[in-house]
Design an enzyme around this catalytic site. Sequence first.
Site, PDB file in Angstrom:
ATOM      1  CB  ALA A  14     -91.324 103.960 -76.164  1.00 57.73           C
ATOM      2  CB  ALA A  16     -92.896  96.250 -74.428  1.00 56.70           C
ATOM      3  N   GLY A  17     -94.887  96.494 -76.679  1.00 60.01           N
ATOM      4  CA  GLY A  17     -96.321  96.538 -76.910  1.00 60.01           C
ATOM      5  C   GLY A  17     -96.845  97.797 -77.583  1.00 60.01           C
ATOM      6  CB  SER A 144    -107.982  99.535 -69.733  1.00 54.95           C
ATOM      7  OG  SER A 144    -108.391  98.184 -69.821  1.00 54.95           O
ATOM      8  CE1 TYR A 157    -104.083  97.730 -65.772  1.00 46.50           C
ATOM      9  CE2 TYR A 157    -106.152  96.744 -66.492  1.00 46.50           C
ATOM     10  CZ  TYR A 157    -104.982  97.424 -66.781  1.00 46.50           C
ATOM     11  OH  TYR A 157    -104.712  97.812 -68.080  1.00 46.50           O
ATOM     12  N   GLY A 188    -109.563  96.962 -75.418  1.00 48.19           N
ATOM     13  CA  GLY A 188    -109.890  95.667 -74.821  1.00 48.19           C
ATOM     14  C   GLY A 188    -108.647  94.789 -74.861  1.00 48.19           C
ATOM     15  CB  THR A 192     -98.750  93.723 -75.414  1.00 45.34           C
ATOM     16  OG1 THR A 192     -99.471  93.757 -74.164  1.00 45.34           O
ATOM     17  CG2 THR A 192     -99.513  94.519 -76.467  1.00 45.34           C
ATOM     18  CD  GLU A 193     -92.671  92.434 -73.625  1.00 38.60           C
ATOM     19  OE1 GLU A 193     -92.313  92.959 -72.561  1.00 38.60           O
ATOM     20  OE2 GLU A 193     -91.980  92.478 -74.658  1.00 38.60           O
TER      21      GLU A 193
HETATM   22  P1  NDP Z   1     -96.511  95.880 -72.259  1.00 40.61           P
HETATM   23  O1  NDP Z   1     -96.217  95.156 -70.981  1.00 40.61           O
HETATM   24  O2  NDP Z   1     -96.201  95.206 -73.534  1.00 40.61           O
HETATM   25  O3  NDP Z   1     -95.811  97.325 -72.235  1.00 40.61           O
HETATM   26  C1  NDP Z   1     -95.883  98.134 -71.082  1.00 40.61           C
HETATM   27  C2  NDP Z   1     -94.932  99.298 -71.242  1.00 40.61           C
HETATM   28  O4  NDP Z   1     -95.046 100.129 -70.067  1.00 40.61           O
HETATM   29  C3  NDP Z   1     -93.484  98.862 -71.351  1.00 40.61           C
HETATM   30  O5  NDP Z   1     -92.850  99.627 -72.354  1.00 40.61           O
HETATM   31  C4  NDP Z   1     -92.901  99.185 -69.984  1.00 40.61           C
HETATM   32  O6  NDP Z   1     -91.544  99.587 -70.130  1.00 40.61           O
HETATM   33  C5  NDP Z   1     -93.744 100.390 -69.582  1.00 40.61           C
HETATM   34  N1  NDP Z   1     -93.729 100.595 -68.141  1.00 40.61           N
HETATM   35  C6  NDP Z   1     -94.288  99.814 -67.191  1.00 40.61           C
HETATM   36  N2  NDP Z   1     -94.000 100.298 -65.970  1.00 40.61           N
HETATM   37  C7  NDP Z   1     -93.252 101.431 -66.166  1.00 40.61           C
HETATM   38  C8  NDP Z   1     -92.642 102.366 -65.304  1.00 40.61           C
HETATM   39  N3  NDP Z   1     -92.740 102.264 -63.973  1.00 40.61           N
HETATM   40  N4  NDP Z   1     -91.948 103.387 -65.835  1.00 40.61           N
HETATM   41  C9  NDP Z   1     -91.844 103.499 -67.178  1.00 40.61           C
HETATM   42  N5  NDP Z   1     -92.382 102.651 -68.060  1.00 40.61           N
HETATM   43  C10 NDP Z   1     -93.077 101.620 -67.538  1.00 40.61           C
HETATM   44  O7  NDP Z   1     -98.086  96.222 -72.177  1.00 40.61           O
HETATM   45  P2  NDP Z   1     -99.052  97.024 -73.169  1.00 40.61           P
HETATM   46  O8  NDP Z   1     -98.313  97.582 -74.309  1.00 40.61           O
HETATM   47  O9  NDP Z   1    -100.200  96.159 -73.422  1.00 40.61           O
HETATM   48  O10 NDP Z   1     -99.534  98.181 -72.192  1.00 40.61           O
HETATM   49  C11 NDP Z   1     -99.460  99.559 -72.517  1.00 40.61           C
HETATM   50  C12 NDP Z   1    -100.636 100.270 -71.874  1.00 40.61           C
HETATM   51  O11 NDP Z   1    -101.850  99.755 -72.408  1.00 40.61           O
HETATM   52  C13 NDP Z   1    -100.745 100.078 -70.366  1.00 40.61           C
HETATM   53  O12 NDP Z   1    -101.124 101.315 -69.782  1.00 40.61           O
HETATM   54  C14 NDP Z   1    -101.858  99.051 -70.205  1.00 40.61           C
HETATM   55  O13 NDP Z   1    -102.511  99.155 -68.975  1.00 40.61           O
HETATM   56  C15 NDP Z   1    -102.743  99.456 -71.361  1.00 40.61           C
HETATM   57  N6  NDP Z   1    -103.692  98.458 -71.825  1.00 40.61           N
HETATM   58  C16 NDP Z   1    -103.262  97.238 -72.267  1.00 40.61           C
HETATM   59  C17 NDP Z   1    -104.181  96.310 -72.718  1.00 40.61           C
HETATM   60  C18 NDP Z   1    -103.798  94.939 -73.161  1.00 40.61           C
HETATM   61  O14 NDP Z   1    -104.686  94.071 -73.246  1.00 40.61           O
HETATM   62  N7  NDP Z   1    -102.541  94.683 -73.473  1.00 40.61           N
HETATM   63  C19 NDP Z   1    -105.610  96.634 -72.767  1.00 40.61           C
HETATM   64  C20 NDP Z   1    -105.945  97.932 -72.260  1.00 40.61           C
HETATM   65  C21 NDP Z   1    -105.012  98.800 -71.833  1.00 40.61           C
HETATM   66  P3  NDP Z   1     -90.343  99.137 -69.153  1.00 40.61           P
HETATM   67  O15 NDP Z   1     -90.738  97.862 -68.496  1.00 40.61           O
HETATM   68  O16 NDP Z   1     -89.161  99.028 -70.069  1.00 40.61           O
HETATM   69  O17 NDP Z   1     -90.214 100.296 -68.208  1.00 40.61           O
HETATM   70  C1  8X3 Z   2    -106.114  95.407 -70.072  1.00 33.47           C
HETATM   71  C2  8X3 Z   2    -107.296  94.690 -70.557  1.00 33.47           C
HETATM   72  O1  8X3 Z   2    -109.302  93.304 -69.856  1.00 33.47           O
HETATM   73  O2  8X3 Z   2    -107.120  92.592 -69.060  1.00 33.47           O
HETATM   74  O3  8X3 Z   2    -106.384  96.700 -69.647  1.00 33.47           O
HETATM   75  O4  8X3 Z   2    -108.145  94.515 -68.144  1.00 33.47           O
HETATM   76  S1  8X3 Z   2    -107.985  93.746 -69.332  1.00 33.47           S
END
Ligand code: NDP
Ligand code: 8X3
Length: 257
Positions: A14, A16-17, A144, A157, A188, A192-193
């Site tokens: 929660a 980020a992103g 994803s 991944y 897709g 975000t970060e």
């Molecule tokens: P961000 O990097 O912005 O956010 C990722 C979040 O996951 C952060 O809040 C981070 O919190 C948390 N996190 C990572 N590792 C851990 C851990 N070991 N324990 C607890 N929390 C963890 O990325 P997104 O918001 O984009 O990603 C969120 C989800 O969406 C992920 O599962 C990602 O694979 C998925 N996704 C993202 C896409 C994209 O293009 N952005 C597309 C498809 C899927 P902290 O570091 O504070 O622990």
């Molecule tokens: C994150 C999207 O296309 O970089 O799941 O794998 S992609």
Amino acid sequence: MSSTSNKIAFITGASAGIGAACAEVFAREGYNLLLAARRVDRIEELAARLHAAYGIDTHLLSLDVRDADAVFSSVENLPAAWKKIDVLVNNAGLSQGLDPIHEGDIGDWDRMIDTNIKGLLYVTRAVSPGMAARQSGHIINVGSIAGKQVYANGGVYCATKFAVDALSQGMRIDLLDKGIKVTAIHPGMVETEFSEVRFKGDKTRAKSVYLNLEPLVAEDIAEAVWFTASRPKHVNINDMLIMPTAQANATTVVRNK
Ligand code: NDP
Ligand code: 8X3
């Protein structure tokens, strides 16, 4: 608790992103929130803002989802008022590196597998028995497009996200007679970060992923998550694949010149 709905959503990742955006939307809808992440300062700030804006309550968990003991003790030791979790959003996840398999970094592989697969499983294993006992709950897993199609250099991944897809299907079967809905949301490209984390802080390389196209933003996914969470009791959205209009599949995008 101050919210009128008295419903509780537990959101991992929660800080980020997509996770932070989900927190905002569920708060807007009157849910009290269990917010988990490793960067506690970030969720503290978010919680204060959401309390001020929507009058909801929050309970914060400093949690690395890879740590099974920490996951189970955090859930077991929740104050009584926070134990009845209505919605679990398994969102915490990451990608690390973009390398062909013969050059892959084993530390990267471990971080992805431990977070995206094992972490999601630990949290689900900790939370689902309470839902089963109450014959009520909704587990929403963030997968994803990478869990539907494999792309070059992203095999590990992608494998973790294929696992999220398989686990979502399996959970749906196992929890069917427990009154628990299971939804998988497959985004897709969302800016975000995520790419900064994948490229270990290389902001220029991260930015280039979204160059000359309009990616999704975290709020787009949060609204989709909320849509699935807000369907009537007899409706479950099994699976949702959401792309930017500029993206056709895992590898085909159109960029403005
Ligand atoms: P961000 O990097 O912005 O956010 C990722 C979040 O996951 C952060 O809040 C981070 O919190 C948390 N996190 C990572 N590792 C851990 C851990 N070991 N324990 C607890 N929390 C963890 O990325 P997104 O918001 O984009 O990603 C969120 C989800 O969406 C992920 O599962 C990602 O694979 C998925 N996704 C993202 C896409 C994209 O293009 N952005 C597309 C498809 C899927 P902290 O570091 O504070 O622990
Ligand atoms: C994150 C999207 O296309 O970089 O799941 O794998 S992609």
